[in-house]
Structure formats: structure tokens, C-alpha cells
Design an enzyme around this catalytic site. Structure first.
Site, PDB file in Angstrom:
ATOM      1  N   ARG A  65     -11.555  15.653  12.764  1.00 20.63           N
ATOM      2  CA  ARG A  65     -10.175  15.609  13.296  1.00 20.63           C
ATOM      3  C   ARG A  65      -9.701  14.780  11.850  1.00 20.63           C
ATOM      4  O   ARG A  65     -10.201  14.001  11.270  1.00 20.63           O
ATOM      5  CB  ARG A  65     -10.493  14.303  14.146  1.00 20.63           C
ATOM      6  CG  ARG A  65      -9.177  13.510  14.508  1.00 20.63           C
ATOM      7  CD  ARG A  65      -8.763  13.819  15.863  1.00 20.63           C
ATOM      8  NE  ARG A  65      -7.444  13.165  15.968  1.00 20.63           N
ATOM      9  CZ  ARG A  65      -6.704  13.340  17.165  1.00 20.63           C
ATOM     10  NH1 ARG A  65      -7.042  14.658  17.790  1.00 20.63           N
ATOM     11  NH2 ARG A  65      -5.630  12.857  17.433  1.00 20.63           N
TER      12      ARG A  65
ATOM     13  N   HIS B  37     -19.186  17.273   2.488  1.00 20.70           N
ATOM     14  CA  HIS B  37     -18.569  18.666   2.742  1.00 20.70           C
ATOM     15  C   HIS B  37     -19.546  19.690   1.845  1.00 20.70           C
ATOM     16  O   HIS B  37     -20.019  19.222   0.772  1.00 20.70           O
ATOM     17  CB  HIS B  37     -17.222  18.831   1.974  1.00 20.70           C
ATOM     18  CG  HIS B  37     -16.588  20.136   2.154  1.00 20.70           C
ATOM     19  ND1 HIS B  37     -16.032  20.700   3.473  1.00 20.70           N
ATOM     20  CD2 HIS B  37     -16.612  21.263   1.374  1.00 20.70           C
ATOM     21  CE1 HIS B  37     -15.808  21.729   3.268  1.00 20.70           C
ATOM     22  NE2 HIS B  37     -15.788  22.302   2.098  1.00 20.70           N
TER      23      HIS B  37
HETATM   24  C1  GAR Z   1     -22.070  19.483   7.633  1.00 24.48           C
HETATM   25  O1  GAR Z   1     -22.682  20.806   6.626  1.00 24.48           O
HETATM   26  C2  GAR Z   1     -21.133  18.566   6.767  1.00 24.48           C
HETATM   27  O2  GAR Z   1     -20.958  18.966   5.577  1.00 24.48           O
HETATM   28  C3  GAR Z   1     -19.905  19.664   7.383  1.00 24.48           C
HETATM   29  O3  GAR Z   1     -20.133  19.512   8.666  1.00 24.48           O
HETATM   30  C4  GAR Z   1     -21.283  19.817   8.970  1.00 24.48           C
HETATM   31  C5  GAR Z   1     -21.725  18.944   9.929  1.00 24.48           C
HETATM   32  O4  GAR Z   1     -23.179  18.940  10.212  1.00 24.48           O
HETATM   33  N1  GAR Z   1     -18.633  19.011   7.102  1.00 24.48           N
HETATM   34  C6  GAR Z   1     -17.739  19.493   6.713  1.00 24.48           C
HETATM   35  O5  GAR Z   1     -17.388  20.903   6.667  1.00 24.48           O
HETATM   36  C7  GAR Z   1     -16.225  18.601   6.318  1.00 24.48           C
HETATM   37  N2  GAR Z   1     -15.138  19.380   6.128  1.00 24.48           N
HETATM   38  P1  GAR Z   1     -24.074  17.763  10.989  1.00 24.48           P
HETATM   39  O6  GAR Z   1     -23.204  17.427  12.110  1.00 24.48           O
HETATM   40  O7  GAR Z   1     -25.221  18.503  11.489  1.00 24.48           O
HETATM   41  O8  GAR Z   1     -24.211  16.762   9.878  1.00 24.48           O
END
Ligand code: GAR
Length: 217
Positions: free
Chosen positions: A93, A111
Site C-alpha cells: 500500500r 525489496h
Molecule cells: C518480500 O520478498 C519483500 O522483499 C517484497 O515482498 C515480499 C514479501 O514477502 N517486497 C516488495 O516487493 C516491496 N516492493 P513476505 O511477506 O514473505 O515477507
């Protein structure tokens, strides 16, 4: 005094779980005070509760495009739990510039790319399409632009010729779970100095490593 941390999630919460695991170890300078999801169906909520962490949902959908109204409710929850630092863990969000400014230097995000390369959606696919030989993950302070801001820590993996977005993502996720707790430790210990947009580590990095990919011999 341990710094009080809120983790914001939207999904499975594996980075959240890594932060929770780290925070229960002796001498960790931060405690996870609350997990907040903007979706009631986020798998991470149950994981948090199973670890004894208060987990609350503030559904963002009913607020539609009114981000400020959602953030007002979010801010009340952060106040209620006397939060010092916010960690975004797959929180899908966007924030208003005002909210980001209020938390500048105290809100972290992770990220799965070596930023500033490949922000936004499908960073693993973007990395494979670009043909990079080294990929990784970045922990950074949050600014209004998506997946950008002063870089706190990065971790890298070698890209294999037969990688798919799934295989690359699995290896990078292991790195994420290592660097996010370490970055939080540095911030909570007050060891990060912001010079403009650059994070500097008090005491220096103490590191002089190289990673060459592909290994040619
Ligand atoms: C993770 O890989 C994080 O780096 C990414 O979402 C995933 C969440 O996984 N974040 C992004 O892409 C931010 N732009 P998780 O819920 O298992 O931590």
C-alpha cells in the site's frame, strides 16, 4: 531501552517472521510490539499471534483512494503501541508524502532487488530479463517514491543461467531474512548516520569482500 517496532504486512509475512525470531534473541535492541496488516486474509497475522505478538488488521480497501484517512487510523494504532520504528514487510500500500515525512529515518522497507535497479513489481523477472549476473535484496529507509530511499543494507546472490523468477526469488528470500534483522539492529542501536541521502555506518563497514559472477575458473 529496546526500540518498539511495528511490522506492517499484506501477505505471508516471512520477513516479519525473521524479524520476530531475531527480536527474541538476547541483546537484540528492538522488540516487535505489534504486527499490522491492511488485509484480513494476510497469512502473517496468524504467524504473529502464534509467536505471541499482538496482530491487528486495519483494512485499507474501505478507504479507497483516501490514503490520508487510512493513515490516520494507522497512526493511532502506532501511537497506541508507542512505536519508535516501522518495518514494512511486503506491505502493498502506498503512503502519502506527509506520512512518509513523519516517519522519515524511522521507517524501513525491504525489496528483493539490488536497488536502485528493478523497483516495483516482478523484480526477479526484471533481473532475469536484464540478464544481470548478480541479484539480491535491499533494506532502505522509506521515501515517497516506491522502493527507493537511503540504502541501509544489501545482500547479493549469483544468478544462474537456469534460474526462473521462482528459483531466484527463493534464494533472494533467504538473503532477505538475514539482512532485514541486521539492518534493524543497526538502526535500533543508533549506528546509522544519514548524510543527505546516504546512510553511513558508525565504526565503518569492516568489509572488503568481492563477489564475481559467473566464476570463470
Ligand atoms: C518480500 O520478498 C519483500 O522483499 C517484497 O515482498 C515480499 C514479501 O514477502 N517486497 C516488495 O516487493 C516491496 N516492493 P513476505 O511477506 O514473505 O515477507
Amino acid at each position: 531501552m529496546k526500540r518498539r517496532v511495528a511490522i506492517l504486512i499484506s501477505g505471508r509475512g516471512s520477513n516479519m517472521a525473521a524479524l520476530i525470531r531475531a527480536a527474541v534473541t538476547k541483546d537484540f535492541p528492538a522488540e516487535i510490539a505489534v504486527v499490522i496488516s491492511n488485509r484480513a486474509d494476510a497469512g502473517g497475522l496468524e504467524k504473529a499471534r502464534a509467536s505471541g505478538i499482538p496482530a491487528v488488521t486495519i483494512e485499507s480497501k474501505p478507504f479507497g483512494k483516501d490514503r490520508a484517512a487510512f493513515e490516520a487510523v494507522l497512526q493511532s494504532a502506532l501511537d497506541e503501541h508507542r512505536i519508535d520504528l516501522v518495518c514494512l514487510g511486503g506491505f502493498m500500500r502506498l503512503f502519502t508524502a506527509g506520512f512518509v515525512q513523519r516517519w522519515y529515518g524511522r521507517m524501513l522497507n525491504i525489496h528483493p532487488s539490488l536497488l536502485p535497479a528493478f523497483p516495483g513489481l516482478d523484480p526477479h523477472g526484471q533481473a532475469l530479463t536484464a540478464g544481470v549476473k548478480i541479484a539480491g535484496a535491499t533494506v532502505h529507509f522509506v521515501i515517497p517514491e516506491t522502493d527507493a530511499g537511503p540504502i541501509l543494507m544489501q545482500g547479493a546472490v549469483a544468478v544462474r543461467d537456469d534460474d526462473t523468477p521462482d528459483t531466484l526469488s527463493a534464494r533472494i528470500l533467504e538473503i532477505e531474512h538475514k539482512i532485514y534483522p541486521e539492518a534493524l539492529r543497526l538502526v535500533a542501536n543508533g549506528r546509522i548516520r544519514l548524510e543527505g541521502n546516504i546512510c553511513k555506518l558508525d565504526g565503518g563497514t569492516g568489509l572488503n569482500g568481492t563477489l564475481i559472477s559467473p566464476a570463470s575458473s
